[in-house]
Design a protein around this motif. Sequence first.
Motif, PDB file in Angstrom:
ATOM      1  N   GLU A 197      -6.008 -37.194  24.439  1.00 45.38           N
ATOM      2  CA  GLU A 197      -6.026 -35.778  24.420  1.00 45.38           C
ATOM      3  C   GLU A 197      -4.879 -35.211  25.169  1.00 45.38           C
ATOM      4  OE1 GLU A 197      -8.968 -33.240  25.352  1.00 45.38           O
ATOM      5  OE2 GLU A 197     -10.695 -34.253  24.499  1.00 45.38           O
ATOM      6  N   ALA A 198      -4.549 -35.851  26.381  1.00 41.77           N
ATOM      7  CA  ALA A 198      -3.322 -35.418  27.048  1.00 41.77           C
ATOM      8  C   ALA A 198      -2.010 -35.548  26.282  1.00 41.77           C
ATOM      9  CB  ALA A 198      -3.230 -36.158  28.433  1.00 41.77           C
ATOM     10  N   LYS A 199      -2.032 -36.900  25.748  1.00 43.62           N
ATOM     11  CA  LYS A 199      -0.795 -37.171  24.906  1.00 43.62           C
ATOM     12  C   LYS A 199      -0.491 -36.200  23.816  1.00 43.62           C
ATOM     13  CE  LYS A 199      -0.605 -41.593  23.967  1.00 43.62           C
ATOM     14  NZ  LYS A 199      -0.927 -42.925  22.974  1.00 43.62           N
ATOM     15  N   THR A 200      -1.648 -35.736  23.023  1.00 44.62           N
ATOM     16  CA  THR A 200      -1.289 -34.682  21.951  1.00 44.62           C
ATOM     17  C   THR A 200      -1.168 -33.565  22.433  1.00 44.62           C
ATOM     18  OG1 THR A 200      -3.447 -36.070  20.659  1.00 44.62           O
ATOM     19  CG2 THR A 200      -2.872 -33.489  20.196  1.00 44.62           C
ATOM     20  N   PHE A 201      -1.535 -32.972  23.600  1.00 46.10           N
ATOM     21  CA  PHE A 201      -1.206 -31.677  24.213  1.00 46.10           C
ATOM     22  C   PHE A 201       0.243 -31.881  24.588  1.00 46.10           C
ATOM     23  CE2 PHE A 201      -0.476 -29.593  28.349  1.00 46.10           C
ATOM     24  CZ  PHE A 201      -0.430 -28.320  28.008  1.00 46.10           C
ATOM     25  N   HIS A 202       0.898 -32.926  25.254  1.00 46.11           N
ATOM     26  CA  HIS A 202       2.287 -33.124  25.609  1.00 46.11           C
ATOM     27  C   HIS A 202       3.074 -33.114  24.450  1.00 46.11           C
ATOM     28  CE1 HIS A 202       1.422 -33.443  29.814  1.00 46.11           C
ATOM     29  NE2 HIS A 202       0.715 -34.634  29.829  1.00 46.11           N
ATOM     30  N   GLN A 203       2.886 -33.726  23.273  1.00 46.71           N
ATOM     31  CA  GLN A 203       3.447 -33.637  22.314  1.00 46.71           C
ATOM     32  C   GLN A 203       3.726 -32.306  21.590  1.00 46.71           C
ATOM     33  OE1 GLN A 203       1.629 -36.703  19.945  1.00 46.71           O
ATOM     34  NE2 GLN A 203       2.691 -38.513  20.659  1.00 46.71           N
ATOM     35  N   GLU A 204       2.611 -31.548  21.580  1.00 46.32           N
ATOM     36  CA  GLU A 204       2.688 -30.181  20.933  1.00 46.32           C
ATOM     37  C   GLU A 204       3.321 -29.081  21.935  1.00 46.32           C
ATOM     38  OE1 GLU A 204      -1.408 -29.069  19.639  1.00 46.32           O
ATOM     39  OE2 GLU A 204      -1.490 -31.001  18.291  1.00 46.32           O
ATOM     40  N   GLY A 205       2.983 -29.221  23.418  1.00 45.21           N
ATOM     41  CA  GLY A 205       3.397 -28.517  24.288  1.00 45.21           C
ATOM     42  C   GLY A 205       4.648 -28.796  25.084  1.00 45.21           C
ATOM     43  N   GLY A 206       5.020 -29.826  25.403  1.00 40.12           N
ATOM     44  CA  GLY A 206       6.192 -30.543  25.854  1.00 40.12           C
ATOM     45  C   GLY A 206       6.089 -29.919  27.514  1.00 40.12           C
TER      46      GLY A 206
ATOM     47  N   ALA B 176      -0.745 -30.831  35.119  1.00 39.87           N
ATOM     48  CA  ALA B 176       0.134 -30.636  33.927  1.00 39.87           C
ATOM     49  C   ALA B 176      -0.421 -31.062  32.687  1.00 39.87           C
ATOM     50  CB  ALA B 176       1.520 -30.919  34.251  1.00 39.87           C
ATOM     51  N   ALA B 177      -1.702 -31.509  32.458  1.00 41.95           N
ATOM     52  CA  ALA B 177      -2.218 -31.854  31.226  1.00 41.95           C
ATOM     53  C   ALA B 177      -3.455 -31.234  30.899  1.00 41.95           C
ATOM     54  CB  ALA B 177      -2.272 -33.346  31.287  1.00 41.95           C
ATOM     55  N   SER B 178      -3.738 -30.295  31.570  1.00 44.76           N
ATOM     56  CA  SER B 178      -5.179 -29.751  31.614  1.00 44.76           C
ATOM     57  C   SER B 178      -5.162 -28.251  31.890  1.00 44.76           C
ATOM     58  CB  SER B 178      -6.218 -30.360  32.285  1.00 44.76           C
ATOM     59  OG  SER B 178      -5.843 -30.095  33.682  1.00 44.76           O
ATOM     60  N   ALA B 179      -6.138 -27.533  31.523  1.00 41.11           N
ATOM     61  CA  ALA B 179      -6.251 -26.099  31.945  1.00 41.11           C
ATOM     62  C   ALA B 179      -7.649 -25.849  32.560  1.00 41.11           C
ATOM     63  CB  ALA B 179      -5.826 -25.260  30.682  1.00 41.11           C
ATOM     64  N   ARG B 180      -7.685 -24.533  33.301  1.00 38.88           N
ATOM     65  CA  ARG B 180      -8.851 -24.103  33.854  1.00 38.88           C
ATOM     66  C   ARG B 180      -9.044 -22.798  33.206  1.00 38.88           C
ATOM     67  NH1 ARG B 180      -6.228 -24.624  39.164  1.00 38.88           N
ATOM     68  NH2 ARG B 180      -4.521 -23.290  39.072  1.00 38.88           N
ATOM     69  N   ARG B 181     -10.342 -22.021  33.257  1.00 38.23           N
ATOM     70  CA  ARG B 181     -10.707 -20.819  32.810  1.00 38.23           C
ATOM     71  C   ARG B 181     -10.616 -19.646  34.003  1.00 38.23           C
ATOM     72  NH1 ARG B 181     -11.497 -19.888  27.581  1.00 38.23           N
ATOM     73  NH2 ARG B 181     -12.125 -21.536  26.561  1.00 38.23           N
ATOM     74  N   ASN B 182      -9.674 -18.741  33.930  1.00 33.64           N
ATOM     75  CA  ASN B 182      -9.762 -17.814  34.804  1.00 33.64           C
ATOM     76  C   ASN B 182     -10.950 -16.947  34.792  1.00 33.64           C
ATOM     77  OD1 ASN B 182      -9.269 -14.818  35.983  1.00 33.64           O
ATOM     78  ND2 ASN B 182      -7.239 -15.531  36.239  1.00 33.64           N
ATOM     79  N   GLN B 183     -11.762 -16.994  36.037  1.00 39.72           N
ATOM     80  CA  GLN B 183     -13.020 -16.260  36.089  1.00 39.72           C
ATOM     81  C   GLN B 183     -13.060 -14.719  35.745  1.00 39.72           C
ATOM     82  OE1 GLN B 183     -14.398 -17.638  39.917  1.00 39.72           O
ATOM     83  NE2 GLN B 183     -15.378 -19.377  38.935  1.00 39.72           N
TER      84      GLN B 183
ATOM     85  N   ASN C  10      -4.303 -20.251  24.527  1.00 34.27           N
ATOM     86  CA  ASN C  10      -5.127 -19.319  24.604  1.00 34.27           C
ATOM     87  C   ASN C  10      -5.001 -18.557  23.087  1.00 34.27           C
ATOM     88  OD1 ASN C  10      -6.151 -18.223  27.318  1.00 34.27           O
ATOM     89  ND2 ASN C  10      -4.058 -18.741  27.700  1.00 34.27           N
ATOM     90  N   ASP C  11      -4.312 -19.274  22.202  1.00 33.99           N
ATOM     91  CA  ASP C  11      -4.439 -19.088  20.766  1.00 33.99           C
ATOM     92  C   ASP C  11      -5.082 -20.251  19.820  1.00 33.99           C
ATOM     93  OD1 ASP C  11      -3.809 -17.912  18.126  1.00 33.99           O
ATOM     94  OD2 ASP C  11      -1.855 -18.407  17.911  1.00 33.99           O
ATOM     95  N   SER C  12      -4.352 -21.149  19.755  1.00 32.15           N
ATOM     96  CA  SER C  12      -4.883 -22.253  18.729  1.00 32.15           C
ATOM     97  C   SER C  12      -4.684 -23.669  19.203  1.00 32.15           C
ATOM     98  CB  SER C  12      -4.300 -22.135  17.429  1.00 32.15           C
ATOM     99  OG  SER C  12      -2.976 -21.971  17.466  1.00 32.15           O
ATOM    100  N   MET C  13      -3.850 -23.876  20.158  1.00 24.38           N
ATOM    101  CA  MET C  13      -3.575 -25.184  20.826  1.00 24.38           C
ATOM    102  C   MET C  13      -4.769 -25.781  21.614  1.00 24.38           C
ATOM    103  SD  MET C  13      -0.409 -26.706  23.117  1.00 24.38           S
ATOM    104  CE  MET C  13       1.132 -26.028  22.174  1.00 24.38           C
ATOM    105  N   ASP C  14      -5.006 -26.912  21.353  1.00 20.22           N
ATOM    106  CA  ASP C  14      -6.010 -27.739  22.182  1.00 20.22           C
ATOM    107  C   ASP C  14      -5.313 -28.283  23.390  1.00 20.22           C
ATOM    108  OD1 ASP C  14      -7.981 -27.506  20.130  1.00 20.22           O
ATOM    109  OD2 ASP C  14      -7.509 -29.252  19.224  1.00 20.22           O
TER     110      ASP C  14
END
Length: 201
Positions: free
Chosen positions: A21-30, A111-118, A147-151
């Motif tokens: 999952e992280a690899k895909t995110f890094h490739q798309e998000g850099g 740098a490879a994940s997110a959290r939701r702002n409460q 926050n749009d469409s990127m996983d």
Amino acid sequence: MGSLVEKARAVQNLFLELEEEAKTFHQEGGMGCLSGCGFCCSNPKVPASPLEFLPLAFDLESKGIADEVAKQLALEEEPGSCVVYRKLSEDGKKGFCGNYAQRGLICRLFAASARRNQKSGKKELITCKPLKEERAQAFRKVTEKINDSMDVPIAAHWYTRLADIDDHLNQLYPINQAILLALELVLTYRFYTQEEERTAL
């Protein structure tokens, strides 16, 4: 779940899933970590669990250095920066992981994940000040995209998955204390399994 070895394998399998999952995110998000940066690794207060460091503990045990590293950690008067971190600068902010393949969950999520702002419910990339400053434009773009469409891997999901393996071993400590507890568990496990093997002979 059964033995300590089985738990360590389950943790490794979880890490493999996250890696994809992280690899895909890094490739798309850099937005991977800055090369040679040890800003987070030099912080002795990084929270971690013994469970996420079982693979590291077994690896050190297989190399015959688990006991030595455990003794080193037990002698720390104050919690130090991660025992496998290799500093390349006096302030510790530059360096590298001495056992990258067996790093913990906290290290893999940064740098490879997110959290939701409460309050807002929006996703926020879990990252550091140096990365935000050096790649400010990329950081803003990635924040918009997740926050749009990127996983993006959601940290809370992976911590829940880790807790499902063994909630008791998933308690948080300063990173070196977590590694020490993992080492003590593995050394005790090995002692008793070897004792059983000797008795069976």
